[in-house]
Design a protein around this motif. Structure first.
Motif, PDB file in Angstrom:
ATOM      1  N   GLN A  64       9.335  30.785  53.142  1.00 38.54           N
ATOM      2  CA  GLN A  64       9.194  29.752  52.162  1.00 38.54           C
ATOM      3  C   GLN A  64       8.243  28.589  52.870  1.00 38.54           C
ATOM      4  OE1 GLN A  64      13.473  29.698  50.280  1.00 38.54           O
ATOM      5  NE2 GLN A  64      11.921  28.739  49.018  1.00 38.54           N
ATOM      6  N   VAL A  65       8.577  28.281  53.980  1.00 40.82           N
ATOM      7  CA  VAL A  65       7.703  26.831  54.317  1.00 40.82           C
ATOM      8  C   VAL A  65       6.607  27.599  55.357  1.00 40.82           C
ATOM      9  CG1 VAL A  65       8.220  25.064  55.901  1.00 40.82           C
ATOM     10  CG2 VAL A  65       9.993  25.838  54.755  1.00 40.82           C
ATOM     11  N   GLY A  66       6.783  28.322  56.140  1.00 38.77           N
ATOM     12  CA  GLY A  66       5.576  28.988  57.037  1.00 38.77           C
ATOM     13  C   GLY A  66       5.907  29.579  58.051  1.00 38.77           C
ATOM     14  N   ALA A  67       5.114  30.466  58.680  1.00 42.91           N
ATOM     15  CA  ALA A  67       5.269  31.367  59.865  1.00 42.91           C
ATOM     16  C   ALA A  67       5.274  30.307  60.964  1.00 42.91           C
ATOM     17  CB  ALA A  67       4.323  32.141  59.921  1.00 42.91           C
ATOM     18  N   GLY A  68       5.217  29.136  61.136  1.00 46.34           N
ATOM     19  CA  GLY A  68       5.004  28.039  62.123  1.00 46.34           C
ATOM     20  C   GLY A  68       4.175  27.142  61.953  1.00 46.34           C
ATOM     21  N   GLY A  69       4.071  25.831  62.658  1.00 45.74           N
ATOM     22  CA  GLY A  69       3.538  24.720  62.550  1.00 45.74           C
ATOM     23  C   GLY A  69       4.298  23.592  62.747  1.00 45.74           C
ATOM     24  N   ALA A  70       4.049  22.545  61.790  1.00 42.97           N
ATOM     25  CA  ALA A  70       4.577  21.238  62.047  1.00 42.97           C
ATOM     26  C   ALA A  70       5.993  21.372  62.260  1.00 42.97           C
ATOM     27  CB  ALA A  70       4.423  20.497  60.705  1.00 42.97           C
ATOM     28  N   GLY A  71       6.694  20.421  63.121  1.00 46.13           N
ATOM     29  CA  GLY A  71       7.919  20.648  63.287  1.00 46.13           C
ATOM     30  C   GLY A  71       8.471  19.620  64.514  1.00 46.13           C
ATOM     31  N   PRO A  72       9.612  19.874  64.857  1.00 47.11           N
ATOM     32  CA  PRO A  72      10.359  19.132  66.012  1.00 47.11           C
ATOM     33  C   PRO A  72       9.448  19.189  67.444  1.00 47.11           C
ATOM     34  CG  PRO A  72      11.839  20.204  65.050  1.00 47.11           C
ATOM     35  CD  PRO A  72      10.870  20.692  64.282  1.00 47.11           C
ATOM     36  N   SER A  73       9.082  18.096  68.161  1.00 48.45           N
ATOM     37  CA  SER A  73       8.399  18.149  69.390  1.00 48.45           C
ATOM     38  C   SER A  73       7.105  18.290  68.926  1.00 48.45           C
ATOM     39  CB  SER A  73       9.117  19.097  70.336  1.00 48.45           C
ATOM     40  OG  SER A  73      10.378  18.438  70.530  1.00 48.45           O
ATOM     41  N   TYR A  74       6.283  19.438  69.622  1.00 49.49           N
ATOM     42  CA  TYR A  74       5.104  19.952  69.627  1.00 49.49           C
ATOM     43  C   TYR A  74       4.798  20.821  68.275  1.00 49.49           C
ATOM     44  CZ  TYR A  74       3.356  17.041  73.396  1.00 49.49           C
ATOM     45  OH  TYR A  74       3.149  16.003  74.333  1.00 49.49           O
ATOM     46  N   GLY A  75       5.565  21.057  67.374  1.00 49.54           N
ATOM     47  CA  GLY A  75       5.603  21.870  66.241  1.00 49.54           C
ATOM     48  C   GLY A  75       6.412  23.295  66.479  1.00 49.54           C
ATOM     49  N   VAL A  76       6.695  24.201  65.610  1.00 47.91           N
ATOM     50  CA  VAL A  76       7.385  25.432  65.739  1.00 47.91           C
ATOM     51  C   VAL A  76       6.377  26.514  66.095  1.00 47.91           C
ATOM     52  CG1 VAL A  76       8.790  26.905  64.412  1.00 47.91           C
ATOM     53  CG2 VAL A  76       9.026  24.733  63.883  1.00 47.91           C
ATOM     54  N   PHE A  77       6.846  27.269  67.132  1.00 48.96           N
ATOM     55  CA  PHE A  77       5.790  28.187  67.662  1.00 48.96           C
ATOM     56  C   PHE A  77       5.697  29.078  66.504  1.00 48.96           C
ATOM     57  CE2 PHE A  77       7.168  27.917  72.168  1.00 48.96           C
ATOM     58  CZ  PHE A  77       6.263  26.877  72.461  1.00 48.96           C
ATOM     59  N   PRO A  78       4.471  29.577  66.095  1.00 43.79           N
ATOM     60  CA  PRO A  78       4.187  30.661  65.109  1.00 43.79           C
ATOM     61  C   PRO A  78       4.473  31.986  65.424  1.00 43.79           C
ATOM     62  CG  PRO A  78       2.091  29.876  65.875  1.00 43.79           C
ATOM     63  CD  PRO A  78       3.099  29.190  66.677  1.00 43.79           C
ATOM     64  N   VAL A  79       4.947  32.707  64.639  1.00 42.14           N
ATOM     65  CA  VAL A  79       5.319  34.177  64.719  1.00 42.14           C
ATOM     66  C   VAL A  79       3.822  34.905  64.136  1.00 42.14           C
ATOM     67  CG1 VAL A  79       6.637  34.467  62.615  1.00 42.14           C
ATOM     68  CG2 VAL A  79       6.659  36.314  64.225  1.00 42.14           C
ATOM     69  N   VAL A  80       3.148  35.613  65.154  1.00 47.90           N
ATOM     70  CA  VAL A  80       2.131  36.237  64.792  1.00 47.90           C
ATOM     71  C   VAL A  80       2.009  37.737  64.915  1.00 47.90           C
ATOM     72  CG1 VAL A  80       0.764  34.088  65.214  1.00 47.90           C
ATOM     73  CG2 VAL A  80       1.053  35.594  67.123  1.00 47.90           C
ATOM     74  N   LEU A  81       1.000  38.348  64.406  1.00 47.86           N
ATOM     75  CA  LEU A  81       0.691  40.072  64.457  1.00 47.86           C
ATOM     76  C   LEU A  81      -0.459  40.000  65.352  1.00 47.86           C
ATOM     77  CD1 LEU A  81       1.862  42.546  63.467  1.00 47.86           C
ATOM     78  CD2 LEU A  81       0.164  42.562  61.699  1.00 47.86           C
ATOM     79  N   ASP A  82      -0.148  40.780  66.578  1.00 51.87           N
ATOM     80  CA  ASP A  82      -1.152  41.061  67.405  1.00 51.87           C
ATOM     81  C   ASP A  82      -2.036  42.120  67.042  1.00 51.87           C
ATOM     82  OD1 ASP A  82      -0.178  43.339  68.258  1.00 51.87           O
ATOM     83  OD2 ASP A  82       0.604  42.567  70.254  1.00 51.87           O
ATOM     84  N   ALA A  83      -3.301  42.590  67.829  1.00 49.67           N
ATOM     85  CA  ALA A  83      -4.169  43.477  67.408  1.00 49.67           C
ATOM     86  C   ALA A  83      -3.479  44.731  67.410  1.00 49.67           C
ATOM     87  CB  ALA A  83      -5.376  43.179  68.498  1.00 49.67           C
ATOM     88  N   ASP A  84      -2.453  44.988  68.203  1.00 48.77           N
ATOM     89  CA  ASP A  84      -1.817  46.181  68.404  1.00 48.77           C
ATOM     90  C   ASP A  84      -0.800  46.407  66.910  1.00 48.77           C
ATOM     91  OD1 ASP A  84      -3.359  47.078  70.628  1.00 48.77           O
ATOM     92  OD2 ASP A  84      -1.851  46.022  71.902  1.00 48.77           O
ATOM     93  N   GLY A  85      -0.698  45.437  66.217  1.00 49.76           N
ATOM     94  CA  GLY A  85       0.253  45.579  65.269  1.00 49.76           C
ATOM     95  C   GLY A  85       1.751  45.180  65.579  1.00 49.76           C
ATOM     96  N   ARG A  86       1.904  44.342  66.833  1.00 51.72           N
ATOM     97  CA  ARG A  86       3.220  44.137  67.009  1.00 51.72           C
ATOM     98  C   ARG A  86       3.420  42.557  66.877  1.00 51.72           C
ATOM     99  NH1 ARG A  86       6.441  48.149  67.678  1.00 51.72           N
ATOM    100  NH2 ARG A  86       7.975  46.739  68.852  1.00 51.72           N
ATOM    101  N   TRP A  87       4.541  42.248  66.393  1.00 48.89           N
ATOM    102  CA  TRP A  87       4.908  40.683  65.952  1.00 48.89           C
ATOM    103  C   TRP A  87       5.432  40.172  67.297  1.00 48.89           C
ATOM    104  CZ3 TRP A  87       3.709  38.345  61.693  1.00 48.89           C
ATOM    105  CH2 TRP A  87       3.250  39.026  60.448  1.00 48.89           C
ATOM    106  N   GLY A  88       5.152  38.669  67.447  1.00 47.85           N
ATOM    107  CA  GLY A  88       5.484  38.004  68.504  1.00 47.85           C
ATOM    108  C   GLY A  88       5.326  36.459  68.242  1.00 47.85           C
ATOM    109  N   TRP A  89       5.659  35.699  69.222  1.00 53.63           N
ATOM    110  CA  TRP A  89       5.680  34.366  69.252  1.00 53.63           C
ATOM    111  C   TRP A  89       4.653  33.709  70.304  1.00 53.63           C
ATOM    112  CZ3 TRP A  89       9.687  37.026  68.057  1.00 53.63           C
ATOM    113  CH2 TRP A  89      10.507  36.965  66.776  1.00 53.63           C
ATOM    114  N   GLU A  90       3.853  32.628  69.519  1.00 59.87           N
ATOM    115  CA  GLU A  90       2.730  32.094  70.157  1.00 59.87           C
ATOM    116  C   GLU A  90       2.998  30.791  70.496  1.00 59.87           C
ATOM    117  OE1 GLU A  90      -1.622  33.087  68.771  1.00 59.87           O
ATOM    118  OE2 GLU A  90      -1.290  31.333  67.663  1.00 59.87           O
ATOM    119  N   GLY A  91       2.493  30.217  71.764  1.00 58.49           N
ATOM    120  CA  GLY A  91       2.633  28.916  72.034  1.00 58.49           C
ATOM    121  C   GLY A  91       2.937  28.760  73.648  1.00 58.49           C
ATOM    122  N   ASP A  92       2.962  27.502  74.051  1.00 56.98           N
ATOM    123  CA  ASP A  92       3.412  27.339  75.346  1.00 56.98           C
ATOM    124  C   ASP A  92       4.785  27.644  75.806  1.00 56.98           C
ATOM    125  OD1 ASP A  92       3.378  26.455  77.811  1.00 56.98           O
ATOM    126  OD2 ASP A  92       2.804  24.258  77.483  1.00 56.98           O
TER     127      ASP A  92
END
Length: 230
Positions: A64-92
Motif C-alpha cells: 500500500q505504501v511502496g516497495a521502499g523509499g522515504a523513511g527513517p534514517s536514509y530511507g527504507v531499502f527498496p525490494v527489487v527484482l534483478d535481471a535474473d528474476g530474483r528478488w532482493g534488497w537494494e541499498g548500502d
C-alpha cells in the motif's frame, strides 16, 4: 495488524515530499520519494522465493505504501527484482540480507558483553610492535578474525532484512522469523556494540509500523515547522 493500518500513508508521504519544509526532513530521498507498491502477484513471488511469509505490517507497507523509499534514517531499502528474476534488497547494506535464509529463526541470543569488552581491550596496536610490522599485521589479522566471529558472522542476522542505513555503516534490521518476528533491531556493530532491539518509551520492542509511523509523524512536524518559517 491488517493492511488498513497503511490507508492514506502513501499519500501523506507524497504530500510531505512536496511540502515547503521538506528539505529539512531526514529520510526523504532526492527525486522519487517512494517506489511503486508491489502487486499481490509480486509479493507472492517474493515470498515464494524466500520461503516464508513476511511480517504483516511490512507486507501491508509493500502493498500500500511502496516497495521502499522515504523513511527513517536514509530511507527504507527498496525490494527489487534483478535481471535474473530474483528478488532482493537494494541499498548500502541491502546485500547483507540473505534471502535464502529468511525463513530461519533470527538469533535473539546476542554476543557476550564481557567477551566483547575483553576483545576490544586487546586490540593490537602498531606501537606494541615497533620493530616488527609483520608481527603486528599477523596479530591484528588474528584479532580481527575473532572479532568478526563474535559480531559480524552472517549467522547473527539470518531471519532478518536489512531495512536502512543510518550512516557510517550503522544500520537497522527487520526480524522476519523467530520469536522477535515483526520487530526492528538497531545495528551499531561498526561502533563495536551488538545488535539490539529498538524500544519505545515503555521498553517494548518497536514493530515495523511503529518504527515507520514514528518517523513520518516527526517528519511532518519538522516540515510544518520549517515551512512556517520560510
Amino acid at each position: 495488524m491488517d493492511e488498513n493500518r497503511w490507508a492514506g500513508v502513501r499519500e501523506r508521504v507524497l504530500a510531505l515530499a512536496g511540502h515547503p519544509g521538506a528539505e529539512q526532513v531526514f529520510g526523504l530521498p532526492d527525486g522519487e520519494p517512494l517506489r511503486a507498491p508491489l502487486t499481490r502477484a509480486q509479493l507472492t513471488e517474493l515470498e515464494g522465493q524466500i520461503g516464508t511469509r513476511l511480517p504483516e505490517e511490512y507486507r501491508g507497507f509493500l502493498l500500500q505504501v511502496g516497495a521502499g523509499g522515504a523513511g527513517p534514517s536514509y530511507g527504507v531499502f527498496p525490494v527489487v527484482l534483478d535481471a535474473d528474476g530474483r528478488w532482493g534488497w537494494e541499498g548500502d547494506g541491502g546485500d547483507m540480507t540473505d534471502p535464502a535464509r529468511l525463513g530461519e529463526p533470527f538469533a535473539t541470543v546476542r554476543a557476550d558483553a564481557a567477551e566483547l569488552a575483553a576483545l576490544q581491550a586487546r586490540t593490537p596496536e602498531e606501537e606494541d610492535f615497533p620493530d616488527d610490522p609483520d608481527a603486528f599485521e599477523a596479530a591484528y589479522d588474528e584479532w580481527d578474525e575473532r572479532h568478526s566471529e563474535v559480531l559480524f558472522s552472517g549467522e547473527r542476522t539470518i531471519g532478518a532484512i536489512c531495512l536502512c542505513h543510518r550512516g557510517c555503516c550503522l544500520r537497522q534490521w527487520l526480524v522476519v522469523s523467530g520469536p522477535e518476528a515483526g520487530t526492528v533491531w538497531d545495528d551499531p556493530r561498526a561502533d563495536w556494540a551488538d545488535i539490539e532491539p529498538l524500544t519505545g518509551p515503555d521498553g517494548r520492542s518497536l514493530t515495523f509500523a511503529e518504527w515507520y509511523m514514528s518517523w513520518l509523524e516527526e517528519a511532518e512536524r519538522t516540515a510544518e515547522r520549517y515551512g512556517e518559517a520560510a
